[in-house]
Design an enzyme around this catalytic site. Structure first.
Site, short mmCIF file in Angstrom:
data_model
loop_
_atom_site.label_atom_id
_atom_site.label_comp_id
_atom_site.label_asym_id
_atom_site.label_seq_id
_atom_site.Cartn_x
_atom_site.Cartn_y
_atom_site.Cartn_z
N ALA A 64 6.78 16.91 39.01
CA ALA A 64 5.38 16.54 39.22
C ALA A 64 4.91 15.58 38.14
CB ALA A 64 4.51 17.79 39.21
N ASN A 113 3.00 12.90 26.62
CA ASN A 113 1.91 12.43 27.49
C ASN A 113 0.70 13.33 27.39
OD1 ASN A 113 1.07 13.86 30.24
ND2 ASN A 113 3.18 14.47 29.78
N PHE A 117 -4.30 14.89 34.19
CA PHE A 117 -4.47 15.02 35.65
C PHE A 117 -5.23 13.83 36.25
CE2 PHE A 117 -4.27 20.00 35.83
CZ PHE A 117 -2.93 19.93 35.49
N SER A 186 -0.14 22.77 32.20
CA SER A 186 -0.26 21.47 31.55
C SER A 186 -1.07 21.63 30.27
CB SER A 186 -0.94 20.47 32.47
OG SER A 186 -1.38 19.36 31.71
N ASN A 188 -2.75 19.34 28.88
CA ASN A 188 -3.70 18.24 28.76
C ASN A 188 -5.06 18.44 29.44
OD1 ASN A 188 -1.80 16.75 27.26
ND2 ASN A 188 -0.71 16.33 29.17
N THR A 189 -5.26 19.61 30.04
CA THR A 189 -6.59 19.96 30.56
C THR A 189 -7.07 21.13 29.71
OG1 THR A 189 -6.15 19.20 32.80
CG2 THR A 189 -7.85 20.86 32.57
N LYS A 224 4.22 27.19 38.08
CA LYS A 224 4.89 26.43 37.01
C LYS A 224 4.42 26.92 35.66
CE LYS A 224 6.08 21.70 35.68
NZ LYS A 224 6.05 20.30 36.11
N ASN A 253 7.24 23.33 32.17
CA ASN A 253 6.43 22.14 31.94
C ASN A 253 6.77 21.56 30.55
OD1 ASN A 253 4.19 20.29 32.15
ND2 ASN A 253 3.22 21.76 33.51
C1 LIG Z 1 3.88 11.37 32.07
C2 LIG Z 1 4.09 12.76 32.59
C3 LIG Z 1 3.17 13.29 33.46
C4 LIG Z 1 3.34 14.59 33.94
N1 LIG Z 1 2.43 15.11 34.80
C5 LIG Z 1 2.60 16.35 35.29
C6 LIG Z 1 1.68 16.88 36.22
O1 LIG Z 1 0.72 16.23 36.64
N2 LIG Z 1 1.88 18.15 36.66
C7 LIG Z 1 2.94 18.92 36.25
O2 LIG Z 1 3.09 20.04 36.70
N3 LIG Z 1 3.85 18.41 35.39
C8 LIG Z 1 3.69 17.18 34.90
N4 LIG Z 1 4.61 16.67 34.02
C9 LIG Z 1 5.72 17.52 33.57
C10 LIG Z 1 7.02 17.22 34.33
O3 LIG Z 1 6.87 17.46 35.70
C11 LIG Z 1 8.18 18.07 33.77
O4 LIG Z 1 7.95 19.43 34.08
C12 LIG Z 1 8.36 17.93 32.26
O5 LIG Z 1 8.19 16.59 31.86
C13 LIG Z 1 9.74 18.42 31.79
O6 LIG Z 1 10.78 17.73 32.43
P1 LIG Z 1 11.54 16.45 31.76
O7 LIG Z 1 12.00 16.88 30.42
O8 LIG Z 1 12.62 16.13 32.73
O9 LIG Z 1 10.52 15.37 31.67
C14 LIG Z 1 4.46 15.36 33.52
C15 LIG Z 1 5.40 14.79 32.66
C16 LIG Z 1 5.24 13.51 32.19
C17 LIG Z 1 6.27 12.93 31.26
#
Ligand SMILES: Cc1cc2nc3c(=O)[nH]c(=O)nc-3n(C[C@H](O)[C@H](O)[C@H](O)COP(=O)(O)O)c2cc1C
Length: 346
Positions: A64, A113, A117, A186, A188-189, A224, A253
């Site tokens: 996501a 990041n 949202f 997340s 960030n909220t 999640k 996450n």
């Molecule tokens: C720029 C960015 C935006 C993301 N936005 C969301 C989000 O809106 N909702 C969510 O559940 N996870 C979000 N994630 C988390 C990713 O879905 C993932 O769970 C997390 O980055 C760990 O996986 P990775 O190490 O492969 O990046 C975001 C990650 C990144 C880098």
């Protein structure tokens, strides 16, 4: 080839590079010929996988936050993903936090990041998904792209009313997605992660289960979780998941932890708040997948997310008990052939 492209994209601010790359890919995949040329480079070997009531062409999905607004499904399908999780979607559109809000840490193969949202809101996203479904209606594809809907709450919604935001997104996306992910993890909220508390979760999830049961076809609901939960908090999540017969968990996450990074501390501090993803979260996520699997004897289906770049990273998650894997940061560092590369060596 991607090494060169990556060098080019990395000369732009990360968020700009993200949209540039996806729009360039869109130019190619707009017509059938272009799409099949792209697919000839990215075609992954079939790795049929069953998960809950879903049949996927492979267990490698996109996490996501990459295609929050469901605008790049055609492009992501061309890259071979078995599934794509759109969102996080909130009831009302949101701008998210001020830019810059996405940062690269190449020395750690990581990102930070604090997007917050940013999304077009559930009504517009539902309309796009409806258009995608009607374009695909009647197609005889054996393995249609599986689409997950990751849902959240608006920043302005107080936590005590959060359940209503999740219900609104769930109801509007229900006809168009194959599974749901409730995102309470997340960083960030403000205050969102407090919803990982057992009682807050129970209210949100039971209400969704009730709505789901009233539908002709129920959709799987997953939760999640953050990699920063204590063992006690994970135990609470496990107990609740078993009690209410949740369909599964997405683990995990991004993390708020900044320990053991190669990037100089001053640089990391200057970036500021946000969720860290990529290699630094890999071990933590795997340990959580493993812990949940061991505690439940594998009774809770898991989608693993966190630091997956290669087939061996994916195998690590599957060996720990996950059924599917999702990538995000790995896609930025490894490039568009990542699904093919992982599936070839799975
Ligand atoms: C720029 C960015 C935006 C993301 N936005 C969301 C989000 O809106 N909702 C969510 O559940 N996870 C979000 N994630 C988390 C990713 O879905 C993932 O769970 C997390 O980055 C760990 O996986 P990775 O190490 O492969 O990046 C975001 C990650 C990144 C880098």
């Amino acid at each position: 080839m991607y090494r060169l492209l990556r060098k080019f994209y990395f000369t732009f601010p990360p968020e700009r590079a993200h949209y540039m790359a996806m729009h360039q890919l869109q130019l190619f995949t707009r017509n059938r010929l272009g799409k099949s040329i792209i697919q000839s480079f990215t075609n992954a070997p079939l790795r049929e996988t069953r998960f809950l009531n879903l049949k996927l062409k492979n267990p490698v999905g996109l996490g996501a936050g990459f295609d929050k607004n469901a605008v790049f499904l055609n492009e992501l399908e061309a890259l071979g993903f078995g599934f794509v999780e759109i969102g996080t979607v909130t009831p009302l559109p949101q701008d998210g936090n001020e830019q810059p809000r996405l940062f690269r840490l190449p020395a750690d193969k990581a990102l930070i990041n604090r997007m917050g949202f940013n999304n077009d809101g559930v009504d517009q996203v539902a309309r796009r998904l409806e258009a995608w479904r009607s374009k695909k209606a009647g197609s005889q594809e054996k393995y249609p792209l599986i689409i997950g809907g990751n849902i959240g709450k608006n920043k302005i919604t107080p936590n005590e009313n959060a359940w209503q935001d999740y219900a609104a997104c769930f109801t509007k996306l229900h006809p168009f997605v194959d599974y749901f992910v409730v995102n309470v993890s997340s960083p960030n909220t403000p205050g969102l992660r407090e919803l990982q508390d057992k009682e807050a979760l129970r209210k949100i999830l039971l209400n969704l289960a009730m709505i789901n049961n009233g539908k002709a076809f129920a959709k799987p609901i997953l939760l999640k979780i953050a990699p920063d939960l204590t063992r006690e908090q994970i135990d609470d999540v496990i107990a609740l998941a078993l009690e209410i017969q949740l369909d599964g968990l997405v683990a995990t996450n991004t993390t708020i932890d900044r320990s053991n990074l190669n990037t100089p501390a001053t640089e990391v501090e200057a970036i500021g708040a946000g969720g860290l993803s990529g290699k630094p979260v890999q071990q933590k996520s795997t340990a959580i997948v493993q812990y949940i699997t061991e505690q439940t004897n594998g009774a809770i289906p898991i989608i693993a997310s966190g630091g997956i770049f290669t087939a061996s990273d994916a195998k690590e998650k599957l060996a720990a008990g996950a059924s599917l894997v999702q990538i995000w940061t790995g896609f930025i560092y490894e490039g568009p052939a990542i699904v093919k590369n992982i599936c070839t060596h799975l």
